[in-house]
Design a protein around this motif. Structure first.
Motif, mmCIF file in Angstrom:
data_model
loop_
_atom_site.group_PDB
_atom_site.id
_atom_site.type_symbol
_atom_site.label_atom_id
_atom_site.label_comp_id
_atom_site.label_asym_id
_atom_site.label_seq_id
_atom_site.Cartn_x
_atom_site.Cartn_y
_atom_site.Cartn_z
ATOM 1 N N THR A 7 0.841 -1.196 0.000
ATOM 2 C CA THR A 7 0.000 0.000 0.000
ATOM 3 C C THR A 7 0.872 1.240 0.000
ATOM 4 O O THR A 7 1.979 1.242 0.549
ATOM 5 C CB THR A 7 -0.929 0.032 1.228
ATOM 6 O OG1 THR A 7 -0.134 -0.006 2.417
ATOM 7 C CG2 THR A 7 -1.880 -1.157 1.227
ATOM 8 N N THR A 10 0.000 6.330 -3.857
ATOM 9 C CA THR A 10 -0.361 6.155 -5.265
ATOM 10 C C THR A 10 -0.097 4.702 -5.675
ATOM 11 O O THR A 10 0.633 3.967 -4.994
ATOM 12 C CB THR A 10 0.455 7.073 -6.181
ATOM 13 O OG1 THR A 10 1.843 6.673 -6.150
ATOM 14 C CG2 THR A 10 0.339 8.533 -5.727
ATOM 15 N N ILE A 11 -0.696 4.342 -6.813
ATOM 16 C CA ILE A 11 -0.481 2.985 -7.322
ATOM 17 C C ILE A 11 0.981 2.759 -7.674
ATOM 18 O O ILE A 11 1.558 1.714 -7.347
ATOM 19 C CB ILE A 11 -1.384 2.733 -8.552
ATOM 20 C CG1 ILE A 11 -2.848 2.687 -8.125
ATOM 21 C CG2 ILE A 11 -0.992 1.429 -9.249
ATOM 22 C CD1 ILE A 11 -3.822 2.549 -9.268
ATOM 23 N N VAL A 33 -4.446 -4.235 -9.226
ATOM 24 C CA VAL A 33 -4.856 -3.178 -8.306
ATOM 25 C C VAL A 33 -6.021 -3.680 -7.467
ATOM 26 O O VAL A 33 -7.082 -4.022 -7.987
ATOM 27 C CB VAL A 33 -5.256 -1.898 -9.070
ATOM 28 C CG1 VAL A 33 -5.727 -0.819 -8.090
ATOM 29 C CG2 VAL A 33 -4.082 -1.387 -9.904
ATOM 30 N N GLU A 35 -7.148 -1.875 -4.579
ATOM 31 C CA GLU A 35 -7.920 -0.698 -4.159
ATOM 32 C C GLU A 35 -7.330 0.551 -4.788
ATOM 33 O O GLU A 35 -6.119 0.755 -4.737
ATOM 34 C CB GLU A 35 -7.920 -0.559 -2.627
ATOM 35 C CG GLU A 35 -8.668 -1.646 -1.896
ATOM 36 C CD GLU A 35 -8.682 -1.417 -0.387
ATOM 37 O OE1 GLU A 35 -8.193 -0.348 0.050
ATOM 38 O OE2 GLU A 35 -9.165 -2.296 0.344
ATOM 39 N N GLU A 36 -8.200 1.349 -5.379
ATOM 40 C CA GLU A 36 -7.769 2.634 -5.922
ATOM 41 C C GLU A 36 -7.595 3.628 -4.766
ATOM 42 O O GLU A 36 -8.326 3.574 -3.772
ATOM 43 C CB GLU A 36 -8.818 3.168 -6.901
ATOM 44 C CG GLU A 36 -9.003 2.317 -8.153
ATOM 45 C CD GLU A 36 -7.952 2.611 -9.205
ATOM 46 O OE1 GLU A 36 -7.145 3.550 -8.983
ATOM 47 O OE2 GLU A 36 -7.934 1.897 -10.224
ATOM 48 N N PRO A 37 -6.665 4.554 -4.895
ATOM 49 C CA PRO A 37 -6.514 5.557 -3.839
ATOM 50 C C PRO A 37 -7.652 6.581 -3.909
ATOM 51 O O PRO A 37 -8.203 6.840 -4.976
ATOM 52 C CB PRO A 37 -5.173 6.201 -4.178
ATOM 53 C CG PRO A 37 -5.038 6.039 -5.664
ATOM 54 C CD PRO A 37 -5.683 4.711 -5.978
ATOM 55 N N ASP A 49 -5.370 4.750 0.927
ATOM 56 C CA ASP A 49 -4.183 4.490 0.100
ATOM 57 C C ASP A 49 -4.501 3.498 -1.014
ATOM 58 O O ASP A 49 -5.491 2.769 -0.950
ATOM 59 C CB ASP A 49 -3.048 3.916 0.952
ATOM 60 C CG ASP A 49 -2.412 4.954 1.858
ATOM 61 O OD1 ASP A 49 -2.672 6.153 1.642
ATOM 62 O OD2 ASP A 49 -1.655 4.561 2.773
ATOM 63 N N ALA A 50 -3.629 3.490 -1.990
ATOM 64 C CA ALA A 50 -3.722 2.483 -3.053
ATOM 65 C C ALA A 50 -3.195 1.152 -2.518
ATOM 66 O O ALA A 50 -2.243 1.120 -1.729
ATOM 67 C CB ALA A 50 -2.919 2.916 -4.269
ATOM 68 N N LYS A 51 -3.817 0.072 -2.958
ATOM 69 C CA LYS A 51 -3.358 -1.268 -2.565
ATOM 70 C C LYS A 51 -3.198 -2.113 -3.824
ATOM 71 O O LYS A 51 -4.118 -2.197 -4.647
ATOM 72 C CB LYS A 51 -4.345 -1.936 -1.619
ATOM 73 C CG LYS A 51 -3.912 -3.348 -1.182
ATOM 74 C CD LYS A 51 -4.980 -4.039 -0.355
ATOM 75 C CE LYS A 51 -5.057 -3.456 1.031
ATOM 76 N NZ LYS A 51 -5.985 -4.252 1.904
#
Length: 207
Positions: A7, A10-11, A33, A35-37, A49-51
Motif C-alpha cells: 500500500t 499512489t499505485i 490493483v 484498491e484505488e486511492p 491508500d492504493a493497494k
C-alpha cells in the motif's frame, strides 16, 4: 510464484514498494490493483491508500541456469552453459575443457547436479519443467555404451539360456536398456532390488 501486497499513496508508489520487497525488476512481475486511492472528504477525512498485489512471474529455466552457473563458479570450473529445448524439456549443455569433475564416476556427479538444478528451478512454480544436464556429450556416449552392453548381454543370455543380472544402475540408465531391448522378441527385461542398488535382469523369453 511469489506475491506481495503493498500500500502507498499512489499505485506507482505501491508497486515500487512491492518491487523493492521482491528485489526484482518491473518486467518480471504482474500487477493487480486491489484498491484505488481516494482523497476522501475535503481531501482529508477518509483518505484511502492504493493497494496492489504484485506477483513475481518466476522463470524456472532462469532460476536453474543461475544456480548451475553459481555452482560451477564455486567449483572453480571454467565453463559456459548453453540452454536449449529438448524432446522432454530443457537441456543445459555444459561446455569447456576437462569437465570430468562435473561428470564424475559413471555420471554420478552430473546426475546429482541435475537433481539439484531441477529442485531449485521448480521450487516456486506450479508447472514442473524437466531440465537435463550434459557435459562433453556424455549422455549420448553413455547411452551408446549401455545399448552395446544390452546387446552383448542379451546374446549371452540366449546362448547360455540363463538370466543375467547387470550391475546396479540409476533409473535413467535402466530405462535406456529396457527401451533398447523392448523391440527384441527373444528376451525380456525387468528390474529387481531396492534403490540405489536396483538392477536389470535380462532373460531369454519363453516360447
Amino acid at each position: 510464484m511469489k506475491k506481495v501486497v503493498a500500500t502507498a499513496k499512489t499505485i506507482d508508489d505501491a508497486v515500487q514498494k512491492a518491487l523493492q520487497e521482491l528485489a526484482v525488476p518491473r518486467d518480471k512481475v504482474s500487477v493487480r490493483v486491489l484498491e484505488e486511492p481516494s482523497k476522501g472528504l475535503f481531501g482529508l477525512i477518509g483518505t484511502r491508500d492504493a493497494k496492489v498485489e504484485v506477483e513475481y512471474n518466476i522463470d524456472p529455466v532462469e532460476q536453474g541456469l543461475a544456480f548451475l552457473k553459481e555452482v560451477l563458479k564455486n567449483m572453480n570450473v571454467n565453463a559456459r552453459v548453453e540452454s536449449r529445448h529438448a524432446e522432454d524439456g530443457i537441456l543445459f549443455d555444459i561446455q569447456g575443457d576437462n569437465l570430468g569433475i562435473i561428470i564424475g564416476r559413471r555420471g554420478q556427479t552430473l546426475d546429482s547436479l541435475q537433481y539439484l538444478v531441477n529442485v531449485v528451478a521448480n521450487r516456486h512454480v506450479d508447472k514442473h519443467v524437466r531440465i537435463t544436464l550434459d557435459a562433453e556429450n556424455y549422455r549420448l556416449r553413455r547411452k551408446e555404451t549401455l545399448e552395446h552392453l544390452a546387446e552383448r548381454t542379451a546374446q549371452k543370455a540366449l546362448h547360455t539360456k540363463r538370466e543375467i543380472r547387470l550391475e546396479p544402475m540409476s533409473a535413467a540408465e535402466r530405462k535406456i536398456i529396457h527401451a533398447f531391448l523392448q523391440k527384441r522378441p527373444d528376451v525380456v527385461t525387468y528390474s529387481e532390488g531396492e534403490e540405489p542398488h536396483r538392477y536389470i535382469v535380462i532373460a531369454p523369453k519363453e516360447a
